[in-house]
Design a protein around this motif. Structure first.
Motif, short mmCIF file in Angstrom:
data_model
loop_
_atom_site.label_atom_id
_atom_site.label_comp_id
_atom_site.label_asym_id
_atom_site.label_seq_id
_atom_site.Cartn_x
_atom_site.Cartn_y
_atom_site.Cartn_z
N ASN A 75 0.81 -1.22 0.00
CA ASN A 75 0.00 0.00 0.00
C ASN A 75 0.85 1.28 0.00
N GLU A 115 6.17 -3.78 12.60
CA GLU A 115 5.26 -3.04 13.49
C GLU A 115 5.69 -1.58 13.56
N SER A 116 4.70 -0.72 13.48
CA SER A 116 4.91 0.72 13.63
C SER A 116 3.97 1.24 14.71
N ARG A 127 1.42 3.11 14.27
CA ARG A 127 0.05 3.21 13.76
C ARG A 127 -0.50 1.87 13.26
N LEU A 128 0.33 1.06 12.62
CA LEU A 128 -0.18 -0.12 11.93
C LEU A 128 0.88 -1.22 11.91
N SER A 129 0.42 -2.43 11.77
CA SER A 129 1.31 -3.59 11.65
C SER A 129 1.19 -4.18 10.26
N TYR A 130 2.30 -4.71 9.73
CA TYR A 130 2.35 -5.30 8.40
C TYR A 130 2.85 -6.73 8.53
N GLN A 179 1.58 -6.75 3.86
CA GLN A 179 0.22 -6.24 3.79
C GLN A 179 -0.22 -5.79 5.17
N PRO A 180 -1.01 -4.73 5.25
CA PRO A 180 -1.43 -4.24 6.57
C PRO A 180 -2.38 -5.22 7.25
N VAL A 225 -5.23 -5.36 9.79
CA VAL A 225 -6.20 -4.52 10.49
C VAL A 225 -6.81 -5.34 11.62
N GLU A 233 -10.27 -7.75 11.53
CA GLU A 233 -10.58 -8.25 10.18
C GLU A 233 -10.43 -9.76 10.15
#
Length: 427
Positions: free
Chosen positions: A37, A70-71, A73-76, A117-118, A120, A123
């Motif tokens: 993304n 990992e960040s 805001r979001l993990s990938y 890929q993120p 969420v 999900e």
């Protein structure tokens, strides 16, 4: 595209040299990641973790890897197996060069590409999506009842599931038992036994072809239906051997418990050429039928020691045996219904050999059947049964009452009699 092991430089000095790392270990392989993304501006803010499969003995699983970035805001997440993996790893080989600034040498390492890929939170995973797609309308309603249903609905759901499990277990047990019986006995043998049990002595299906409207007794059960002209000619050599049998050999057959029906006809062979040839050929065929009735499992070599022609051997296998499977092998078996069929064909053949009157007691002894079973066969063929008067003796001087069966027109129709068992009194 980002690499953990790659130190990027804009220019390379002319004095640099390229060095291969040789046979590297699994831990020395480089990992290249790409984000689906977008692109990463600051890689130092990402915390990377590499996971490997614990099953190292399985050659298909020991190379599975999962990379997690990992960040704040979001993990990938990226993996080299499954639906989300890149197919290019199987088609191409990727290498990464690591430059040592002190020695001015660059080491080359193999690498794998991971598509990040993120992830969420909340999900559904791919496995959960496939499971939801496979659920029926009934399964979804049951899930709602489990979560929000009343106590009465939950009790009804639990009862229905218990009944369903019990029914499935019973069905599996019955199917397993049926398969076991089929493997041991064979499907066709079971069908023959079921047919025999349902008929309860009805032998109409196992009788030779009958012409009840015939004008002569010889045409009721024609000899051509018992032995076709081709089969009769095939017995020429075997009949000639029986015609040349000596008195000593006949006495030996009698002493060894040979077939008395055959011995009796060989001891009284007619002098006429055609009649003599007919009796010898029919006697050889009769001896094979009597031998077949005494056996259970028939091999492909049946009758070879006696010099049985190939057409006769094929006829016996197809007409009087049942093919079954036992431990993965095909076998020919003489079932109880086939024994009754053999008795009927032997009786019809003896009628042609004895001028339409034959010894029924002698036949049932050679066949190994009970007298009651032999009488059932004779009655089902419409034969007339007679018994010698009291006080009469047989050829050997023994007071053995032999029953005689004769084919007299019109055929006799016997009433079916079924014995009723008396009820036991309760004391």
């Amino acid at each position: 595209m980002l690499s953990f092991r790659l130190e990027i430089t804009t220019t390379m000095a002319a004095s640099c040299s390229l060095v291969s790392c040789g046979e590297e270990r699994e831990a020395d392989k480089a990992v290249i990641v790409q984000f689906s993304n977008g692109s990463v501006r600051n890689a130092e803010k990402l915390d990377f973790t590499l996971y490997k499969n614990t099953d190292q003995s399985n050659p298909r699983k020991k190379s599975r890897r999962i990379v997690v970035a990992e960040s704040d805001r979001l993990s990938y997440v990226g993996q080299n197996f499954g639906t989300g993996s890149l197919k290019c790893n199987n088609l191409c080989k990727y290498y990464v060069g690591v430059l040592n600034k002190q020695t001015k040498q660059m080491e080359v390492h193999s690498a794998q590409i991971f598509n990040m890929q993120p992830a969420v939170p909340g999900e559904a995973t791919e496995a959960e999506k496939l499971q939801d797609a496979s659920q029926t309308y009934r399964d979804k309603v049951d899930s709602l009842i489990e979560a929000f249903g009343t106590n009465k609905q939950k009790r009804a759901l639990s009862s229905r599931r218990l009944n369903q499990v019990g029914g499935e277990m019973l069905h599996q047990a019955v199917a397993k038992a049926a398969n076991t019986v089929i493997d041991e006995k064979g499907l066709e043998a079971l069908q023959q036994e079921v047919a025999q049990t349902e008929s309860q002595g009805d032998l109409a299906l196992h009788l030779p072809p009958c012409n009840a409207d015939a004008h002569t007794p010889e045409d009721v059960y024609p000899l051509d239906n018992l032995l076709s002209p081709v089969e009769f000619e095939a017995l020429e050599q075997a009949g000639s051997k029986l015609a040349a049998i000596t008195t000593e050999e006949l006495q030996k057959m009698r002493d060894e418990g040979g077939h008395l029906c055959v011995v009796k006809h060989l001891e009284n062979l007619p002098s006429d050429g055609d009649a003599r040839e007919k009796i010898t050929r029919c006697s050889f065929y009769l001896s094979l039928l009597l031998k077949l009735a005494r056996q259970k499992n028939i091999t492909r070599k049946f009758g070879q020691e006696e010099g049985c022609p190939r057409p006769i051997q094929v006829k016996l296998m197809k007409t009087f045996t049942v093919e079954t499977f036992n431990n993965g092998r095909l076998q020919n078996v003489v079932s109880s219904s086939m024994r009754a069929k053999l008795a009927a064909y032997c009786l019809a053949l003896l009628l042609h050999m004895d001028h339409m009157t034959t010894d029924l007691t002698l036949l049932h002894r050679d066949l190994g059947l009970t007298e009651a079973r032999m009488l059932e066969v004779a009655k089902s063929m419409g034969l007339t049964l007679t018994k010698p008067p009291r006080g009469s003796a047989d050829e050997d001087g023994m007071r053995d009452k032999h029953r005689q069966a004769s084919l007299v027109l019109p055929l006799v129709k016997y009433d079916q009699f079924r014995e009723r068992r008396k009820r036991k009194k309760m004391h």
